[in-house]
Design a protein around this motif. Structure first.
Motif, PDB file in Angstrom:
ATOM      1  N   CYS A  99       0.837  -1.208   0.000  1.00 56.11           N
ATOM      2  CA  CYS A  99       0.000   0.000   0.000  1.00 56.11           C
ATOM      3  C   CYS A  99       0.867   1.251   0.000  1.00 56.11           C
ATOM      4  O   CYS A  99       0.432   2.311  -0.421  1.00 56.11           O
ATOM      5  N   CYS A 102       3.661   2.830   4.776  1.00 55.15           N
ATOM      6  CA  CYS A 102       4.806   2.779   5.688  1.00 55.15           C
ATOM      7  C   CYS A 102       6.115   3.129   4.992  1.00 55.15           C
ATOM      8  O   CYS A 102       7.131   3.363   5.649  1.00 55.15           O
ATOM      9  N   CYS A 134       4.591  -1.960   9.454  1.00 55.54           N
ATOM     10  CA  CYS A 134       4.029  -2.244   8.137  1.00 55.54           C
ATOM     11  C   CYS A 134       2.929  -3.284   8.315  1.00 55.54           C
ATOM     12  O   CYS A 134       3.155  -4.326   8.935  1.00 55.54           O
ATOM     13  N   ARG A 135       1.760  -3.007   7.751  1.00 50.56           N
ATOM     14  CA  ARG A 135       0.640  -3.938   7.880  1.00 50.56           C
ATOM     15  C   ARG A 135       0.573  -4.912   6.714  1.00 50.56           C
ATOM     16  O   ARG A 135      -0.244  -5.832   6.735  1.00 50.56           O
ATOM     17  N   CYS A 136       1.345  -4.658   5.674  1.00 48.50           N
ATOM     18  CA  CYS A 136       1.109  -5.394   4.425  1.00 48.50           C
ATOM     19  C   CYS A 136       2.145  -6.457   4.101  1.00 48.50           C
ATOM     20  O   CYS A 136       1.791  -7.523   3.606  1.00 48.50           O
TER      21      CYS A 136
HETATM   22  S1  FES Z   1       3.199  -1.544   2.537  1.00 51.75           S
HETATM   23 FE1  FES Z   1       1.264  -1.181   3.473  1.00 51.75          FE
HETATM   24  S2  FES Z   1       1.773  -0.673   5.529  1.00 51.75           S
HETATM   25 FE2  FES Z   1       3.619  -1.281   4.634  1.00 51.75          FE
END
Ligand code: FES
Ligand code: FES
Length: 153
Positions: A99, A102, A134-136
Motif C-alpha cells: 500500500c 509505511c 508495516c501492515r502489508c
Molecule cells: S506496505 Fe502497506 S503498511 Fe507497509
C-alpha cells in the motif's frame, strides 16, 4: 506565526501556522510535500519519519514551532533529481512496497541505518526499523530491500 524552515535544501516559509500544529502537517498541507505519511499521529508507526537537523524523528510529534530555523530532509529529498537514492530504488526492486503507507518512513529509517552502518546484520536492520510498522508486507521484502541497498552502496 510565520515558520521559516529549510526543507530539502531550500528555505521555505509557511504563514498562519499554529505553533502547536505538527511538522508533519506543515510539510504535507502547507508545503506540498505529501511523501511523509500520517498513519497514527501518535509516534507509534514511523510512517512520518523525516530528518530534523540530520536526526530521524517522527514529524507527527514535532511541533511546527520547534522546527523554526532548522533543517528538514524528507523522503522526497533523498533522491537526486530523477535519480532515486539506492534505498528508494531497492524498495522498488525488491517489491517491498504494497500500500506504500509505511514506505517513506521505512526508507528514511533504512537510509539513516546505512549511513551509520553500511553493512548491517539482519539483527541490526530489524532493530533500526523496529519503530516502523508495516501492515502489508510481512517485513521480509523490506529486509531484502535493505540488504540490497547495503550491497549496492
Ligand atoms: S506496505 Fe502497506 S503498511 Fe507497509
Ligand atoms: S504518523 Fe507519526 S508515528 Fe505514526
Amino acid at each position: 506565526m510565520r515558520l521559516n524552515v529549510t526543507v530539502n535544501g531550500r528555505p521555505r516559509q509557511a504563514d498562519d501556522v499554529w505553533p502547536g500544529e505538527s511538522l508533519l502537517y506543515v510539510l504535507r498541507e502547507r508545503l506540498g510535500l505529501p511523501g511523509s505519511k500520517n498513519a497514527c499521529e501518535q509516534g507509534e508507526c514511523g510512517s512520518c519519519t523525516v530528518y530534523l537537523d540530520d536526526v530521524p524523528v517522527c514529524s507527527c510529534l514535532v511541533a511546527a514551532g520547534q522546527a523554526e530555523g532548522r533543517q528538514v530532509r524528507t523522503v522526497e529529498g533523498l533522491a537526486e533529481g530523477d535519480r532515486l537514492d539506492p534505498v528508494q530504488q531497492s524498495f522498488v526492486d525488491a517489491g517491498a512496497v504494497q500500500c506504500g503507507f509505511c514506505t517513506p518512513g521505512l526508507v528514511v529509517a533504512a537510509h539513516d541505518l546505512l549511513r551509520r552502518t553500511p553493512r548491517p546484520s539482519d539483527e541490526e536492520i530489524r532493530e533500526a526499523l523496529a519503530g516502523n510498522l508495516c501492515r502489508c508486507t510481512g517485513y521480509e521484502k523490506i529486509l531484502d530491500a535493505v540488504r540490497t541497498a547495503a550491497d549496492a552502496s
